[in-house]
Design a protein around this motif. Structure first.
Motif, PDB file in Angstrom:
ATOM      1  N   LYS A 140       0.808  -1.224   0.000  1.00  0.00           N
ATOM      2  CA  LYS A 140       0.000   0.000   0.000  1.00  0.00           C
ATOM      3  C   LYS A 140       0.845   1.279   0.000  1.00  0.00           C
ATOM      4  N   PRO A 141       1.621   1.522  -1.051  1.00  0.00           N
ATOM      5  CA  PRO A 141       2.359   2.785  -1.136  1.00  0.00           C
ATOM      6  C   PRO A 141       1.420   3.977  -1.264  1.00  0.00           C
ATOM      7  N   TYR A 142       1.925   5.155  -0.988  1.00  0.00           N
ATOM      8  CA  TYR A 142       1.124   6.374  -1.123  1.00  0.00           C
ATOM      9  C   TYR A 142       0.713   6.589  -2.574  1.00  0.00           C
ATOM     10  N   MET A 143       1.651   6.396  -3.491  1.00  0.00           N
ATOM     11  CA  MET A 143       1.365   6.645  -4.908  1.00  0.00           C
ATOM     12  C   MET A 143       2.147   5.673  -5.785  1.00  0.00           C
ATOM     13  N   ILE A 144       1.535   5.264  -6.899  1.00  0.00           N
ATOM     14  CA  ILE A 144       2.242   4.531  -7.948  1.00  0.00           C
ATOM     15  C   ILE A 144       2.010   5.265  -9.269  1.00  0.00           C
ATOM     16  N   LYS A 145       2.940   5.083 -10.231  1.00  0.00           N
ATOM     17  CA  LYS A 145       2.785   5.794 -11.498  1.00  0.00           C
ATOM     18  C   LYS A 145       3.126   4.882 -12.689  1.00  0.00           C
ATOM     19  N   PRO A 146       2.272   3.915 -12.980  1.00  0.00           N
ATOM     20  CA  PRO A 146       2.494   3.132 -14.198  1.00  0.00           C
ATOM     21  C   PRO A 146       2.065   3.922 -15.429  1.00  0.00           C
ATOM     22  N   ASN A 147       2.702   3.644 -16.569  1.00  0.00           N
ATOM     23  CA  ASN A 147       2.151   4.174 -17.823  1.00  0.00           C
ATOM     24  C   ASN A 147       1.049   3.219 -18.290  1.00  0.00           C
ATOM     25  N   ILE A 148       0.405   3.556 -19.373  1.00  0.00           N
ATOM     26  CA  ILE A 148      -0.743   2.767 -19.810  1.00  0.00           C
ATOM     27  C   ILE A 148      -0.342   1.326 -20.136  1.00  0.00           C
ATOM     28  N   SER A 149       0.839   1.141 -20.726  1.00  0.00           N
ATOM     29  CA  SER A 149       1.310  -0.209 -21.045  1.00  0.00           C
ATOM     30  C   SER A 149       1.551  -1.022 -19.779  1.00  0.00           C
ATOM     31  N   GLU A 150       2.143  -0.389 -18.772  1.00  0.00           N
ATOM     32  CA  GLU A 150       2.417  -1.079 -17.509  1.00  0.00           C
ATOM     33  C   GLU A 150       1.123  -1.409 -16.770  1.00  0.00           C
ATOM     34  N   LEU A 151       0.125  -0.539 -16.883  1.00  0.00           N
ATOM     35  CA  LEU A 151      -1.174  -0.838 -16.266  1.00  0.00           C
ATOM     36  C   LEU A 151      -1.829  -2.030 -16.957  1.00  0.00           C
ATOM     37  N   ARG A 152      -1.728  -2.091 -18.282  1.00  0.00           N
ATOM     38  CA  ARG A 152      -2.275  -3.246 -19.005  1.00  0.00           C
ATOM     39  C   ARG A 152      -1.627  -4.535 -18.534  1.00  0.00           C
ATOM     40  N   ASP A 153      -0.304  -4.526 -18.378  1.00  0.00           N
ATOM     41  CA  ASP A 153       0.407  -5.718 -17.903  1.00  0.00           C
ATOM     42  C   ASP A 153      -0.064  -6.099 -16.498  1.00  0.00           C
TER      43      ASP A 153
ATOM     44  N   VAL B   4      -3.045  -5.450 -14.988  1.00  0.00           N
ATOM     45  CA  VAL B   4      -4.424  -5.940 -14.880  1.00  0.00           C
ATOM     46  C   VAL B   4      -4.686  -7.149 -15.774  1.00  0.00           C
ATOM     47  N   GLY B   5      -3.817  -7.381 -16.783  1.00  0.00           N
ATOM     48  CA  GLY B   5      -3.916  -8.592 -17.578  1.00  0.00           C
ATOM     49  C   GLY B   5      -4.850  -8.552 -18.764  1.00  0.00           C
ATOM     50  N   TYR B   6      -5.263  -7.362 -19.180  1.00  0.00           N
ATOM     51  CA  TYR B   6      -6.068  -7.282 -20.403  1.00  0.00           C
ATOM     52  C   TYR B   6      -5.861  -5.922 -21.075  1.00  0.00           C
ATOM     53  N   ASP B   7      -6.274  -5.815 -22.321  1.00  0.00           N
ATOM     54  CA  ASP B   7      -6.082  -4.604 -23.101  1.00  0.00           C
ATOM     55  C   ASP B   7      -7.112  -3.553 -22.680  1.00  0.00           C
ATOM     56  N   LEU B   8      -6.626  -2.427 -22.179  1.00  0.00           N
ATOM     57  CA  LEU B   8      -7.509  -1.340 -21.751  1.00  0.00           C
ATOM     58  C   LEU B   8      -7.866  -0.498 -22.972  1.00  0.00           C
TER      59      LEU B   8
END
Length: 310
Positions: free
Chosen positions: A178-191, A193-197
């Motif tokens: 539970k960090p205060y903040m994370i900053k993935p880019n859109i590609s990293e977020l897709r990886d 969550v496991g699906y194409d956003l």
């Protein structure tokens, strides 16, 4: 004080080559050499913005000595742990004609268990003098996938605000603490969550789901489209004025540096968003990675569009 952690620092080389083609030979005059790695880019930007910075992580070999010397020249305090391996190189080929960026990123050295233990001890010492800890970037061989999770937990135990900019299994593990903040880019977020956003609704849905797991702020950088900032209660999209980018490498790091600076300076959440995006955009106007012109930051800050999504 802001402490940045760069576990895998690098010497960054940016080549400007118009109409870059594969299987060709080039004699290059336009070369920019700087010290880098995501955490170091954050440190450089935050230092320009007037923050007191300490940079830590692993450094090795002649490359490591060069990186440390350059940071000291910039007025950045350092407390890196020396390792036997050689710090890596990062190369970016910027083609302004075709508007492409080709990067060649070395994996980096191997870190032993003894070196890792030395780093953790140093990290704990540093927390006594830090308000915010920003841990960013790739991880060298030999370092466990739980490293960012462990750093978040130790920071929170010492009442220090942890911000994480990582990817893959390292980000997945960090979220558990539970960090205060994370900053993935859109590609990293897709990886993650496991699906194409495919649309903004899905990006917001997944960002808020992460917030419900205990992360206070999820920042999704969208390149030229700006960034989405999500909390459990509110979601904003910030977009900068249109620019002609010179080099976008390091813009996400500048965004993090800007937001952390705004946090130190007690900006409101909305103004901190605008300041962070202004810094990320200002970085894209420079050839040097991890550099911003404060005049550009202030000009852009006044013109950031902020839209409430939820």
């Amino acid at each position: 004080m802001i402490t940045t952690v760069t576990l895998n620092p690098a010497i960054d080389r940016s080549y400007i080559i118009g109409n870059f083609q594969l299987d060709n030979k080039y004699r290059i005059n336009d070369v920019t050499v700087t010290v880098g790695g995501k955490g170091i880019n954050v440190a450089k930007t935050a230092s320009i913005l007037g923050q007191k910075i300490n940079a830590t992580g692993f450094l090795g070999g002649l490359s490591g000595e060069y990186i440390k010397r350059e940071l000291v020249k910039l007025g950045i305090s350092t407390s890196f742990v020396n390792i036997d391996g050689e710090s890596r190189n990062f190369t970016a080929i910027i083609d302004p004609v075709n508007k492409t960026e080709t990067t060649v990123n070395e994996v980096g050295p191997f870190v032993t268990k003894v070196e890792l233990t030395r780093f953790i001890k140093e990290y704990i010492k540093i927390l006594k003098y830090s308000k915010i800890i920003i841990a960013s970037g790739s991880v060298p061989k030999g370092v466990p996938k739980t490293i960012y999770r462990d750093m978040v937990k130790i920071a929170k135990d010492n009442n220090v605000i942890p911000i994480i900019d990582a990817s893959g299994k390292f980000l997945e593990e960090a979220i558990k603490a539970k960090p205060y903040m994370i900053k993935p880019n859109i590609s990293e977020l897709r990886d993650l969550v496991g699906y194409d956003l495919k649309n903004e609704f899905e990006i917001v849905h997944e960002s808020r789901y992460i917030c419900k797991q205990g992360v206070e702020i999820v920042v999704i950088s969208l390149g030229s489209e700006g960034a989405i900032f999500a909390t459990k209660e509110r979601v904003f999209k910030a977009k900068a004025p249109e620019i002609t980018p010179v080099n976008t490498v390091g813009s996400g790091d500048a965004l993090v540096a800007g937001y952390a600076t705004a946090l130190i300076e007690n900006y409101t959440f909305e103004d901190a968003i605008k300041y962070g995006v202004a810094c990320g955009t200002a970085n894209a106007l420079e050839k040097e990675i991890g550099y911003v012109d404060k005049k550009n930051v202030e000009r852009l800050y006044k013109n950031i569009q902020l839209l409430r999504l939820e």
